[in-house]
Write a protein that holds these residues in place. Sequence first.
Motif, PDB file in Angstrom:
ATOM      1  N   UNK A  21      32.112  38.192  21.273  1.00 33.64           N
ATOM      2  CA  UNK A  21      32.243  37.404  22.503  1.00 33.64           C
ATOM      3  C   UNK A  21      33.327  37.915  23.451  1.00 33.64           C
ATOM      4  N   UNK A  22      34.251  38.747  22.950  1.00 34.50           N
ATOM      5  CA  UNK A  22      35.352  39.210  23.793  1.00 34.50           C
ATOM      6  C   UNK A  22      34.878  39.907  25.069  1.00 34.50           C
ATOM      7  N   UNK A  23      33.922  40.855  24.992  1.00 39.64           N
ATOM      8  CA  UNK A  23      33.440  41.466  26.244  1.00 39.64           C
ATOM      9  C   UNK A  23      32.786  40.453  27.178  1.00 39.64           C
ATOM     10  N   UNK A  25      33.736  37.360  27.591  1.00 36.27           N
ATOM     11  CA  UNK A  25      34.816  36.662  28.283  1.00 36.27           C
ATOM     12  C   UNK A  25      35.361  37.509  29.430  1.00 36.27           C
ATOM     13  N   UNK A  26      35.458  38.821  29.212  1.00 41.63           N
ATOM     14  CA  UNK A  26      35.925  39.704  30.280  1.00 41.63           C
ATOM     15  C   UNK A  26      35.029  39.636  31.503  1.00 41.63           C
ATOM     16  N   UNK A  27      33.724  39.653  31.264  1.00 45.13           N
ATOM     17  CA  UNK A  27      32.768  39.589  32.374  1.00 45.13           C
ATOM     18  C   UNK A  27      32.845  38.249  33.092  1.00 45.13           C
ATOM     19  N   UNK A  28      32.990  37.175  32.337  1.00 40.73           N
ATOM     20  CA  UNK A  28      32.956  35.846  32.953  1.00 40.73           C
ATOM     21  C   UNK A  28      34.182  35.609  33.818  1.00 40.73           C
ATOM     22  N   UNK A  29      35.313  36.229  33.478  1.00 40.08           N
ATOM     23  CA  UNK A  29      36.517  36.089  34.304  1.00 40.08           C
ATOM     24  C   UNK A  29      36.250  36.619  35.707  1.00 40.08           C
ATOM     25  N   UNK A  30      35.660  37.815  35.780  1.00 37.44           N
ATOM     26  CA  UNK A  30      35.376  38.401  37.093  1.00 37.44           C
ATOM     27  C   UNK A  30      34.261  37.657  37.819  1.00 37.44           C
ATOM     28  N   UNK A  31      33.289  37.147  37.060  1.00 37.97           N
ATOM     29  CA  UNK A  31      32.231  36.358  37.687  1.00 37.97           C
ATOM     30  C   UNK A  31      32.815  35.097  38.331  1.00 37.97           C
ATOM     31  N   UNK A 167      27.582  46.981  33.906  1.00 38.94           N
ATOM     32  CA  UNK A 167      27.609  45.791  34.766  1.00 38.94           C
ATOM     33  C   UNK A 167      28.986  45.145  34.838  1.00 38.94           C
ATOM     34  N   UNK A 168      29.775  45.267  33.756  1.00 39.48           N
ATOM     35  CA  UNK A 168      31.140  44.740  33.777  1.00 39.48           C
ATOM     36  C   UNK A 168      31.968  45.462  34.839  1.00 39.48           C
ATOM     37  N   UNK A 169      31.831  46.784  34.905  1.00 36.71           N
ATOM     38  CA  UNK A 169      32.580  47.575  35.888  1.00 36.71           C
ATOM     39  C   UNK A 169      32.162  47.201  37.308  1.00 36.71           C
ATOM     40  N   UNK A 170      30.849  47.106  37.548  1.00 39.77           N
ATOM     41  CA  UNK A 170      30.357  46.722  38.873  1.00 39.77           C
ATOM     42  C   UNK A 170      30.894  45.348  39.269  1.00 39.77           C
ATOM     43  N   UNK A 171      30.862  44.411  38.329  1.00 39.57           N
ATOM     44  CA  UNK A 171      31.295  43.044  38.613  1.00 39.57           C
ATOM     45  C   UNK A 171      32.788  42.994  38.891  1.00 39.57           C
ATOM     46  N   UNK A 172      33.578  43.761  38.139  1.00 34.19           N
ATOM     47  CA  UNK A 172      35.027  43.782  38.341  1.00 34.19           C
ATOM     48  C   UNK A 172      35.375  44.316  39.726  1.00 34.19           C
ATOM     49  N   UNK A 173      34.748  45.425  40.116  1.00 35.06           N
ATOM     50  CA  UNK A 173      35.017  46.023  41.427  1.00 35.06           C
ATOM     51  C   UNK A 173      34.550  45.093  42.548  1.00 35.06           C
ATOM     52  N   UNK A 174      33.348  44.536  42.393  1.00 40.43           N
ATOM     53  CA  UNK A 174      32.784  43.669  43.420  1.00 40.43           C
ATOM     54  C   UNK A 174      33.618  42.404  43.614  1.00 40.43           C
ATOM     55  N   UNK A 175      34.073  41.801  42.515  1.00 46.08           N
ATOM     56  CA  UNK A 175      34.832  40.551  42.589  1.00 46.08           C
ATOM     57  C   UNK A 175      36.177  40.742  43.279  1.00 46.08           C
ATOM     58  N   UNK A 176      36.897  41.774  42.875  1.00 51.70           N
ATOM     59  CA  UNK A 176      38.208  42.028  43.493  1.00 51.70           C
ATOM     60  C   UNK A 176      38.053  42.440  44.957  1.00 51.70           C
ATOM     61  N   UNK A 177      37.003  43.208  45.262  1.00 51.06           N
ATOM     62  CA  UNK A 177      36.753  43.609  46.649  1.00 51.06           C
ATOM     63  C   UNK A 177      36.415  42.392  47.505  1.00 51.06           C
ATOM     64  N   UNK A 178      35.668  41.456  46.936  1.00 48.87           N
ATOM     65  CA  UNK A 178      35.269  40.266  47.678  1.00 48.87           C
ATOM     66  C   UNK A 178      36.480  39.462  48.145  1.00 48.87           C
TER      67      UNK A 178
END
Length: 459
Positions: A21-23, A25-31, A167-178
């Motif tokens: 589940x750890x990965x 949780x990482x994705x959900x933080x950025x989501x 998808x984690x990388x895309x989401x991290x970049x997209x979220x911070x950019x937003x």
Amino acid sequence: MKSMNKDLTVGKPEAVLWKFCLPLFGSIIFQQLYNIADSLVAGKFIGENALAAVGNSYEVTLIFIAFAFGCNIGCSVIVSQFFGARDYGQMKTSVYTAMIASAVLCVVLMALGILGCDVLLRMIHTPEEIIADSELYLDIYVWGLPFMFFYNIATGIFSALGDSKTPFVFLAISSTSNIAVDILFVTVFDMGVAGVAWATFLCQGVSCVLAVAVVLGRLKEIKAEGHIVIFSWPVFKKIAVIAVPSILQQSFISVGNIIIQSVINSFGASVIAGYSAAVKLNNMVITSFTTLGNGISNYTAQNMGASKLSRVKEGFLAGVKLVWMLSLPLCLVYFFAGRYLLYLFMDEPAGTAIDTGILFLRILAPFYFVVSAKLVADGILRGAGLMRNFMIATFTDLILRVVLAQVLSKTVLGATGIWCAWPIGWTVATALSILFYRRGPWESREQKKIHMTAEQCRN
């Protein structure tokens, strides 16, 4: 292509669940960063009415998200089946079929959104002082639906191919950019609520184009024999069988939330603003628990398939322990320091909005221990294929919250009655979920169902 699948049928359940589940949780933080960015910037840099408008619009956008999520699940499951069977021709057909079907569905939803969002906003009693900004936000959001749909399809395909990192990388970049673009458009270009909406539009667009490009590149690397069919009705039906129930479940929940939003709207913009900020903080917690529940679903399905039913019971206890470890600090922070978290969304340290948000968090936070246990039990019910029981518990919670929000809001409790509906719905639904779990096929008196359920999981 390196597989990232994990065998969840061996090892200590608690350790296995944490690692799995750890990965997630990482994705959900950025989501969640993506979800709260618009409200945060609107409330902090524009004003209380802008925060209320974005929060009010958010409940409508959840309907569109429900459809995109359903397409993601349907595509991911079918593509993974063909990928696992090494039938790469049908796998590619599934990808193209899902993209074409999603494009058609997206066009229909865009038409409905363009023509009907203003009507829906009126139906839920949106106050006059925020309706213009709510309409503006939704108009821009609707034009960005193709980006959201195709991004979800792309992430579903990544998951089907065993890749959770991309998808984690895309989401991290997209979220911070937003967040950065939100602030730029609002503070430098003074675009108001439109700037918040356009920032989401652009960041989702860039993420979508990159994700789809990488997916298509991956597909080219996979060699398939014979002619690839671009659209297949049989494959479409397979996708729909999985996607439609997911869409219906998420849509009903969204409609229920919209009804609750309409009740909240009757109390004015300040209460809407306070609720909008507090519910985003609450959603961060619930989504995190739900993500852990999804991981437990996979854990349960694998162990049911392997006929290791005793591990399911161990998994429930380990899962409850994990979510309660999370619930303790979250409950304490939200109950005693919720005010300071709400300051992230608001400039005013006092007033109806901040008081509403604080009260909402203090009423709900102690019940995180309850709802988290429900989501663990729900995860096991889903993984075991006991969807009827899962749906009963889910809709019991939803119906109770909707009905009680309307009833209690008309008493002397006022808006406070709406917030009280949450813990009541959670408590009753949790009792149902745990009761259904206790009657599961892993209990000795239900041994006759073991082989049947295990076979269903394999299929």
